[in-house]
Scaffold this motif. Structure first.
Motif, PDB file in Angstrom:
ATOM      1  N   THR A   1      63.768  22.286  70.243  1.00  0.00           N
ATOM      2  CA  THR A   1      63.743  23.236  71.349  1.00  0.00           C
ATOM      3  C   THR A   1      63.242  24.594  70.855  1.00  0.00           C
ATOM      4  OG1 THR A   1      66.031  23.950  70.968  1.00  0.00           O
ATOM      5  CG2 THR A   1      65.693  22.103  72.478  1.00  0.00           C
ATOM      6  N   TYR A   2      62.805  25.424  71.797  1.00  0.00           N
ATOM      7  CA  TYR A   2      62.383  26.791  71.465  1.00  0.00           C
ATOM      8  C   TYR A   2      63.049  27.765  72.435  1.00  0.00           C
ATOM      9  CZ  TYR A   2      59.012  26.054  75.294  1.00  0.00           C
ATOM     10  OH  TYR A   2      58.434  25.784  76.506  1.00  0.00           O
TER      11      TYR A   2
ATOM     12  N   ASN B   1      56.512  20.729  76.373  1.00  0.00           N
ATOM     13  CA  ASN B   1      56.796  20.457  77.792  1.00  0.00           C
ATOM     14  C   ASN B   1      55.679  19.630  78.440  1.00  0.00           C
ATOM     15  OD1 ASN B   1      58.374  23.124  77.178  1.00  0.00           O
ATOM     16  ND2 ASN B   1      59.305  22.303  79.034  1.00  0.00           N
TER      17      ASN B   1
ATOM     18  N   ASP C   1      61.757  23.766  76.124  1.00  0.00           N
ATOM     19  CA  ASP C   1      62.521  25.013  76.159  1.00  0.00           C
ATOM     20  C   ASP C   1      64.021  24.727  76.132  1.00  0.00           C
ATOM     21  OD1 ASP C   1      63.275  25.437  79.425  1.00  0.00           O
ATOM     22  OD2 ASP C   1      61.569  24.151  78.948  1.00  0.00           O
ATOM     23  N   ARG C   2      64.764  25.598  75.494  1.00  0.00           N
ATOM     24  CA  ARG C   2      66.164  25.363  75.145  1.00  0.00           C
ATOM     25  C   ARG C   2      67.054  25.103  76.357  1.00  0.00           C
ATOM     26  NH1 ARG C   2      69.933  26.228  71.097  1.00  0.00           N
ATOM     27  NH2 ARG C   2      71.967  26.947  71.818  1.00  0.00           N
TER      28      ARG C   2
ATOM     29  N   ASP D   1      61.873  31.054  73.191  1.00  0.00           N
ATOM     30  CA  ASP D   1      60.862  31.756  73.976  1.00  0.00           C
ATOM     31  C   ASP D   1      59.503  31.424  73.374  1.00  0.00           C
ATOM     32  OD1 ASP D   1      60.619  33.381  71.643  1.00  0.00           O
ATOM     33  OD2 ASP D   1      62.141  34.754  72.419  1.00  0.00           O
TER      34      ASP D   1
ATOM     35  N   SER E   1      66.339  23.788  79.231  1.00  0.00           N
ATOM     36  CA  SER E   1      65.847  22.776  80.168  1.00  0.00           C
ATOM     37  C   SER E   1      66.790  21.590  80.268  1.00  0.00           C
ATOM     38  CB  SER E   1      64.467  22.282  79.732  1.00  0.00           C
ATOM     39  OG  SER E   1      64.579  21.483  78.564  1.00  0.00           O
TER      40      SER E   1
ATOM     41  N   ARG F   1      63.971  30.261  83.270  1.00  0.00           N
ATOM     42  CA  ARG F   1      63.408  29.076  82.623  1.00  0.00           C
ATOM     43  C   ARG F   1      62.088  28.688  83.289  1.00  0.00           C
ATOM     44  NH1 ARG F   1      62.625  23.106  83.807  1.00  0.00           N
ATOM     45  NH2 ARG F   1      61.619  22.638  81.833  1.00  0.00           N
TER      46      ARG F   1
END
Length: 608
Positions: A590-591, A541, A567-568, A593, A570, A425
């Motif tokens: 969320t993403y 972010n 990010d997923r 990548d 986190s 991450r």
């Protein structure tokens, strides 16, 4: 006739004026009258009916009254009472006033001091994975020096879900067992972006049975998930759950969070700020949750009802000492609740900084864009990943090599889980902060023109963030924090300089990556000052802690849509500072990548 404060001048021959629960003259009457001479704050108006909050005097704390009866004034405009902080009545811009959702009175029990011998009857709900013994120790510690402690009658309601010793990884609690419990389980792991509260439905049903037999209470105090459960109960009561009506008069909330946007519980976030007196208290050095979650929760309590107390005791109920401002404000709150006085928040900075902020906002729809072709300005991270982030990754890798960083896949009500892939991450965050506009250009196609900014060498080497050693909690990175108040003027100067080389119009969308999110936020504000509303603001972010000068007034972005992406995996705290900045649409996603991120941003810009 307009006024924010009113004095009751009618009803002198009847012991005050009639108060109803709703705006309709057919709604239920309150059990007591609003005293002649009382001072009230106007919350909203419906024709000749006024929704008020009691500031001074006696009677229902909140309700609806008539301006006139038979042509005679029942209330008259008056000036601000001297003991009420001016920041509570600051005038907001019209577009922000329209973003205030309609509030509902909290269904408090009638009367006060429900305990034996006129004591205040109090209820305590503990944090997760502890016992009744520990809960009693926490009470003793917090109230050790509180002068009215002997006039408080306590009950402790433990969670209905049993968990074993070590459920949360803490085996030092063995002497205080064996009966450890929780009110719900955080799944799949604590602080996850879609964290749900497994088992909360059973807890609600069990609490209703407990309340029926033991209620009502004067006050309810909760720590961690105990506080979260109580806010959930207060929200259900406000929304009309009659089994929970008249449960308690006020709340004391220590280290309490709210459901995440993406959680299955997200639909049960408060629909308007709660109208119940409450202390909201936490420590920024808390190691269990990002403190921004606690900041967000207090915004769901109406500003006229909340006393915010930031302490320095970490993840536990505070140890209040007589020489502390926190102690004095806590006691002041309890005295008002004990006496049945109308509570007015103190003029402390903890209150004034966020006095004009609330959640949720009533939102405007997104505007339709005229141009077929769209522009996307990519605001990259000017400082890249920065030395502190790279150094932190090396520290985490060292812990991993020593076996001190363990990933745990837990089981509900048996053992808590930890976030997966912490090193991967962090490495993806490095890649994000090192990214250029090129990956967005490749995915954009001919209908979206992608542009980027050019930073000077001086700008590339400027560090916006606090030092790694000054980060207050392990739940945060230095890149999450921009706390120098002077930086609000600086970022606006940057924005003005960067915009000088761009064509300004209303069809340009902004995308900020990492620290670039703060700069993109400033660019959006500057565009609006020049009369241009961005097509949207996408933030990936971005820093979460911003200077108060950048965010203490809501609606600075007017109706500009804001989309937050993280990010997923986190445990990133809530981006509430960006959420309150717009009266337009707001979303969180969320993403997986960077490829997934690019596709989501381009799809979002294309559909805007």
């Amino acid at each position: 006739m307009t006024s924010s404060h009113w004095e009751v001048v009618g009803g002198s021959d009847k012991g005050g004026i009639l108060v109803r629960e709703g705006s309709s003259l057919k709604s239920a009457e309150c059990s007591t009258r609003l005293s002649t001479g009382a001072i009230v704050l106007e919350l909203e108006r419906a024709g000749d009916r006024l929704h008020y909050l009691l500031v001074k005097g006696t009677g229902p704390r909140e309700g609806w009254i008539s301006l006139k009866v038979a042509g005679k004034d029942l209330i008259q405009p008056t000036s601000l009472p001297e003991d009420r902080p001016a920041f509570l009545s600051q005038q907001l811009p019209e577009h922000v006033q329209n973003a205030v959702p309609e509030g509902r009175p909290f269904p408090s029990p009638v009367g006060r001091c429900f305990g034996k011998e006129g004591k205040m009857k109090m209820l305590y709900l503990h944090g997760g994975g502890v016992s009744k013994t520990i809960a009693q120790m926490q009470l003793n510690n917090t109230f050790k020096e509180v002068p009215m402690k002997k006039s408080l009658e306590w009950s402790i309601w433990t969670g209905p879900h049993s968990v074993p010793l070590g459920w949360n990884g803490d085996f030092s609690l063995k002497p205080f067992g064996p009966d450890f419990s929780v009110y719900f389980e955080r799944l799949p792991y604590a602080n996850c972006q879609w964290e749900t509260w497994e088992g909360i439905e059973k807890s609600v049903q069990d609490f209703k049975a407990f309340l029926k037999e033991n209620g009502p209470f004067d006050g309810a105090m909760g720590f961690d998930m105990g506080g979260e459960f109580l806010v959930h109960i207060a929200n259900l009561a406000t929304e009309g759950d009659t089994d929970l009506a008249q449960a308690f008069r006020f709340l004391i909330l220590f280290t309490t969070t709210s459901p995440k946007h993406l959680s299955p519980m997200g639909k049960q976030r408060c629909k308007s700020p709660l109208h119940i007196p409450a202390v909201c208290s936490w420590s920024n050095s808390d190691e269990n949750h990002p403190y921004l979650e606690y900041e967000e929760l207090c915004l769901f309590i109406h500003k006229d009802f909340r006393e915010v107390i930031v302490h320095a005791d970490g993840h536990k109920p505070p140890s209040l000492k007589k020489d502390q401002s926190a102690f004095q404000r806590f006691v002041r709150f309890l005295e008002a609740m004990q006496q049945g006085s109308a509570f007015v928040p103190s003029d402390h900075e903890d209150n004034s900084l966020r006095a004009n902020l609330w959640l949720p906002l009533s939102r405007l729809p997104a505007r339709s864009l005229k141009a077929a072709a769209k522009r996307l300005l990519v605001v990259t991270d000017p400082m890249g990943p920065g030395g502190d982030l790279l150094k932190y990754i090396e520290q985490v890798k060292l812990l991993k090599s020593k076996g001190e960083l363990v990933e745990i896949e837990g089981a509900p009500f048996r053992a808590t889980s930890t976030p997966p892939r912490p090193i991967q991450r962090l490495e993806m965050l490095v890649d994000l902060c090192s990214s250029t506009s090129e990956m967005f250009e490749k995915a954009a196609g001919s209908d979206i023109k992608v542009q980027s900014l050019t930073y000077s060498e001086e700008q590339k080497h400027f560090n916006w963030h606090c030092k790694m050693e000054d980060v207050p909690s392990r739940q945060l990175l230095s890149k999450d924090i921009i706390d120098d108040e002077d930086y609000d003027d600086l970022v606006k100067a940057w924005a003005k300089e960067l915009l000088a080389s761009l064509t300004r119009d209303d069809d340009m969308a902004l995308l900020g990556l990492g620290t670039g999110g703060y700069i993109a936020f400033a660019l959006a504000r500057m565009l609006l000052e020049d009369g241009h509303e961005p097509a949207g603001l996408w933030l990936v972010n971005p820093p979460l802690r911003l200077p108060w000068a950048s965010c203490r007034m809501p609606g600075t972005l007017k109706a500009c849509p804001v989309h937050l992406l993280v990010d997923r995996d986190s445990t990133y705290g809530p981006g509430w500072r960006y959420e309150v900045a717009t009266c337009g649409p707001f979303s969180t996603a969320t993403y997986e990548d960077l490829d997934d991120l690019v596709q989501k941003v381009i799809a979002g810009v294309r559909s805007s």
